[in-house]
Design an enzyme around this catalytic site. Structure first.
Site, PDB file in Angstrom:
ATOM      1  N   HIS A 171       9.573  -8.703  10.992  1.00  0.00           N
ATOM      2  CA  HIS A 171       8.403  -8.731  11.885  1.00  0.00           C
ATOM      3  C   HIS A 171       8.893  -8.921  13.329  1.00  0.00           C
ATOM      4  O   HIS A 171       9.137 -10.031  13.770  1.00  0.00           O
ATOM      5  CB  HIS A 171       7.462  -9.858  11.480  1.00  0.00           C
ATOM      6  CG  HIS A 171       6.096  -9.780  12.122  1.00  0.00           C
ATOM      7  ND1 HIS A 171       5.835  -9.011  13.231  1.00  0.00           N
ATOM      8  CD2 HIS A 171       4.921 -10.377  11.787  1.00  0.00           C
ATOM      9  CE1 HIS A 171       4.541  -9.146  13.559  1.00  0.00           C
ATOM     10  NE2 HIS A 171       3.978  -9.966  12.694  1.00  0.00           N
ATOM     11  N   HIS A 174       4.003  -7.884  17.942  1.00  0.00           N
ATOM     12  CA  HIS A 174       2.769  -8.647  18.199  1.00  0.00           C
ATOM     13  C   HIS A 174       2.953  -9.979  18.912  1.00  0.00           C
ATOM     14  O   HIS A 174       2.067 -10.816  18.893  1.00  0.00           O
ATOM     15  CB  HIS A 174       1.998  -8.892  16.883  1.00  0.00           C
ATOM     16  CG  HIS A 174       1.702  -7.643  16.113  1.00  0.00           C
ATOM     17  ND1 HIS A 174       1.245  -7.625  14.821  1.00  0.00           N
ATOM     18  CD2 HIS A 174       1.802  -6.324  16.474  1.00  0.00           C
ATOM     19  CE1 HIS A 174       1.082  -6.376  14.409  1.00  0.00           C
ATOM     20  NE2 HIS A 174       1.418  -5.565  15.399  1.00  0.00           N
ATOM     21  N   TYR A 176       5.348 -12.393  18.237  1.00  0.00           N
ATOM     22  CA  TYR A 176       5.984 -13.471  17.476  1.00  0.00           C
ATOM     23  C   TYR A 176       7.465 -13.562  17.872  1.00  0.00           C
ATOM     24  O   TYR A 176       7.902 -12.885  18.805  1.00  0.00           O
ATOM     25  CB  TYR A 176       5.780 -13.249  15.971  1.00  0.00           C
ATOM     26  CG  TYR A 176       4.327 -13.413  15.578  1.00  0.00           C
ATOM     27  CD1 TYR A 176       3.744 -14.675  15.515  1.00  0.00           C
ATOM     28  CD2 TYR A 176       3.521 -12.311  15.328  1.00  0.00           C
ATOM     29  CE1 TYR A 176       2.401 -14.838  15.193  1.00  0.00           C
ATOM     30  CE2 TYR A 176       2.169 -12.463  15.009  1.00  0.00           C
ATOM     31  CZ  TYR A 176       1.617 -13.728  14.939  1.00  0.00           C
ATOM     32  OH  TYR A 176       0.292 -13.888  14.638  1.00  0.00           O
TER      33      TYR A 176
HETATM   34  C1  LIG Z   1      -6.423 -10.097   8.594  1.00  0.00           C
HETATM   35  C2  LIG Z   1      -5.246  -9.439   9.242  1.00  0.00           C
HETATM   36  C3  LIG Z   1      -3.996 -10.036   9.172  1.00  0.00           C
HETATM   37  C4  LIG Z   1      -2.872  -9.432   9.760  1.00  0.00           C
HETATM   38  N1  LIG Z   1      -1.638 -10.006   9.605  1.00  0.00           N
HETATM   39  C5  LIG Z   1      -0.530  -9.350  10.029  1.00  0.00           C
HETATM   40  C6  LIG Z   1       0.777  -9.827   9.711  1.00  0.00           C
HETATM   41  O1  LIG Z   1       0.980 -10.836   8.992  1.00  0.00           O
HETATM   42  N2  LIG Z   1       1.835  -9.127  10.183  1.00  0.00           N
HETATM   43  C7  LIG Z   1       1.685  -8.000  10.953  1.00  0.00           C
HETATM   44  O2  LIG Z   1       2.687  -7.409  11.378  1.00  0.00           O
HETATM   45  N3  LIG Z   1       0.459  -7.513  11.253  1.00  0.00           N
HETATM   46  C8  LIG Z   1      -0.646  -8.140  10.782  1.00  0.00           C
HETATM   47  N4  LIG Z   1      -1.887  -7.583  11.002  1.00  0.00           N
HETATM   48  C9  LIG Z   1      -2.005  -6.271  11.658  1.00  0.00           C
HETATM   49  C10 LIG Z   1      -2.032  -5.156  10.605  1.00  0.00           C
HETATM   50  O3  LIG Z   1      -0.788  -5.032   9.936  1.00  0.00           O
HETATM   51  C11 LIG Z   1      -2.368  -3.783  11.222  1.00  0.00           C
HETATM   52  O4  LIG Z   1      -1.360  -3.424  12.136  1.00  0.00           O
HETATM   53  C12 LIG Z   1      -3.715  -3.784  11.915  1.00  0.00           C
HETATM   54  O5  LIG Z   1      -4.703  -4.384  11.099  1.00  0.00           O
HETATM   55  C13 LIG Z   1      -4.138  -2.361  12.263  1.00  0.00           C
HETATM   56  O6  LIG Z   1      -4.298  -1.601  11.079  1.00  0.00           O
HETATM   57  P1  LIG Z   1      -5.787  -1.267  10.508  1.00  0.00           P
HETATM   58  O7  LIG Z   1      -6.550  -0.797  11.700  1.00  0.00           O
HETATM   59  O8  LIG Z   1      -5.541  -0.243   9.458  1.00  0.00           O
HETATM   60  O9  LIG Z   1      -6.341  -2.554   9.969  1.00  0.00           O
HETATM   61  C14 LIG Z   1      -3.017  -8.204  10.451  1.00  0.00           C
HETATM   62  C15 LIG Z   1      -4.275  -7.603  10.513  1.00  0.00           C
HETATM   63  C16 LIG Z   1      -5.383  -8.191   9.921  1.00  0.00           C
HETATM   64  C17 LIG Z   1      -6.713  -7.486   9.971  1.00  0.00           C
END
Ligand SMILES: Cc1cc2nc3c(=O)[nH]c(=O)nc-3n(C[C@H](O)[C@H](O)[C@H](O)COP(=O)(O)O)c2cc1C
Length: 370
Positions: A171, A174, A176
Site C-alpha cells: 500500500h 492515499h 499512508y
Molecule cells: C470502505 C472503503 C475502504 C477502503 N479501504 C482501502 C484500503 O484499505 N486500501 C486502499 O488502498 N484503498 C481503500 N479504499 C479505496 C478503494 O480501494 C478504491 O480505490 C476506491 O473505493 C475506488 O474504487 P470504487 O469507486 O470502485 O469503489 C477503500 C474504499 C472504501 C469504499
C-alpha cells in the site's frame, strides 16, 4: 446486453498469478476483525466474491508487524499466529472458489493517533512527524525505525507466501506511510530519504528490494500508488509524464511486477493532451502491467459517493467505456471496489446482462460484512 465484455474475461498470467479474468476486488478496509484477527465471517466475505467470479481478490489493508502500523479499530493484522491462521482460512476458501488473492500490506504512518489499538501509548511514525503539510502528528522516524519497518514489510511478504497467498500488494497510496515518504507535503527530511524524488522514493525502493529478497523472483509484487492523498485530493506526485516516468522507473527496476494506479474515476485522463488515465500512462511508461480503478459501476466517485451523499446509483455506468479502454490495451486489469462490496455477484450479473438485478451501492452496506 450488446456490449462485448470479452476484454474483462480474458485470463491473465504473470509469475505466481494465474487469473481467470481481468477483474480484481479493490482493497477495502472493513473493520470487522476484532482483536485484529480475521475470523470466519471475513473468510466467507472474500469467498462470496470469489464465488461471484472475481479473478483477483486484493484484501483490505492488513498491518505489518510494527507497533505504529495500525490506524483504525478492528483492522486485521498480518502477524501473530491467530491472525495468520485467520488469513490462511481466507486463502483456502478463496482458492476453493477458483479465485486468487493477495494481501494489501499496510503501515498507516502519521494517520495513527495515540490511543489506537493495539498499544494506545504508541504514536504515529512518519518521515517528518506530519499528517499533512500543516498538521503535525506523532514522531519523525529514526534510521532504526526505518530499518524496522522495512524488515516488517519483508517479513509480512514472507509470511504471505508461507500462508499460501498468490502474491502481495504494497500500500503505497492515499497518504499512508509509504506515500508520506513520496509526497513532499509530508516529507521534509534532510537526509537521504528526503528532498529529491529519488530520495523520497528511497524508502519504497528499500522495501521493494527487501520484499523481493524475502519472496524470491517469481512471487508477484504489486505496488499501489496514487496522485491523490486523503489529506489533499488535489495533491500530485507527478505533474507531467516525464515526472511520472522518473517516479515509476526506479520502482519498476527495483522489482515491482504490476502497478496499481489508484484514481477516483477511471475515465479521467491524467495529463492534458491525452486520454490515457493514470494506469494507462503507467503501463506506457514502464511497460509493466497496470491495474486501473475508480467508480466502475457507480455514478459517483469514492469520496463524494461514499462519504458525502446518501447513495450512489446507476449500477452499470461506465462499463462500455471500461471495455473500450481495455480493448485498446490501455491497462491490463480493473479493480472494482464499492460495486463488489455491495453486491458479491456484481460480476456475474454484468457478464450475464442482468443489469436490473445489480444492487446499486448504498452507504448502508459499509455497516455489514454481507
Ligand atoms: C470502505 C472503503 C475502504 C477502503 N479501504 C482501502 C484500503 O484499505 N486500501 C486502499 O488502498 N484503498 C481503500 N479504499 C479505496 C478503494 O480501494 C478504491 O480505490 C476506491 O473505493 C475506488 O474504487 P470504487 O469507486 O470502485 O469503489 C477503500 C474504499 C472504501 C469504499
Amino acid at each position: 446486453m450488446s456490449l462485448n465484455l470479452g476484454p474483462l474475461f480474458e485470463p491473465f498470467s504473470l509469475k505466481s498469478l494465474n487469473l481467470r479474468n481481468r477483474v480484481a476486488m479493490a482493497p477495502m478496509t472493513r473493520n470487522f476483525s476484532p482483536g485484529n484477527v480475521p475470523g470466519e465471517e471475513v473468510a466467507a466475505y472474500y469467498r462470496r466474491r470469489a464465488e461471484g467470479g472475481v479473478g483477483l481478490l486484493i484484501t483490505e489493508g492488513t498491518t505489518i508487524d510494527h507497533p505504529g502500523a495500525n490506524g483504525y479499530e478492528n483492522v486485521p493484522a498480518f502477524h501473530g499466529e491467530a491472525a495468520l491462521a485467520g488469513w490462511k482460512r481466507v486463502v483456502d476458501e478463496v482458492h476453493a472458489a477458483g479465485g486468487q488473492i493477495i494481501p494489501q500490506l499496510w503501515h498507516v504512518g502519521a494517520v495513527r493517533k495515540e490511543g489506537m489499538e493495539p498499544d494506545p501509548t504508541v504514536p504515529g511514525f512518519s518521515p517528518s512527524g506530519l499528517y499533512a503539510p500543516d498538521k503535525a502528528n506523532g514522531k519523525a522516524m529514526t534510521q532504526q525505525d526505518i530499518d524496522d519497518v522495512i524488515q516488517a514489510f519483508a517479513q509480512a511478504a514472507r509470511d504471505a507466501k508461507t500462508v499460501g497467498f498468490d502474491g502481495i500488494e504494497l500500500h503505497g497510496a492515499h497518504g499512508y506511510l509509504i506515500d508520506q515518504f513520496f509526497w513532499q507535503g509530508t516529507n521534509r527530511r534532510e537526509d537521504k530519504y528526503g528532498g529529491s524524488m529519488a530520495n523520497r522514493q528511497r524508502f519504497a525502493l528499500e522495501i521493494i528490494q527487501a520484499v523481493r529478497d524475502a519472496v524470491g523472483p517469481d512471487f508477484a509484487l504489486v505496488l499501489r500508488f496514487s496522485q491523490w492523498k486523503m489529506q489533499d485530493y488535489d495533491a500530485k506526485l507527478a505533474e507531467t509524464p516525464e515526472a511520472l516516468e522518473q517516479f515509476l522507473m526506479p520502482l519498476s527496476e527495483a522489482g515491482v511486477d504490476i502497478f496499481h494506479a489508484s484514481q477516483r474515476r477511471f475515465w479521467e485522463s491524467e495529463f492534458a493532451g491525452s486520454d490515457l488515465n493514470l494506469a494507462g500512462w503507467t503501463k506506457k511508461l514502464t511497460g509493466k502491467p497496470a491495474i486501473s480503478v475508480g467508480s466502475v459501476g457507480l455514478a459517483e466517485d469514492f469520496v463524494s459517493g461514499t462519504f458525502m451523499s446518501q447513495q450512489a446509483a446507476v449500477a452499470q455506468s461506465g462499463i462500455d467505456e471500461l471495455v473500450t479502454r481495455m480493448q485498446a490495451d490501455e491497462f491490463d486489469m480493473i479493480a472494482v471496489g464499492r460495486a463488489l462490496l455491495q453486491d458479491p455477484e456484481w460480476l456475474v450479473k454484468v457478464r450475464d446482462g442482468r443489469d436490473s438485478d445489480i444492487e446499486p451501492f448504498a452507504k448502508k452496506s459499509l455497516t455489514t460484512l454481507a
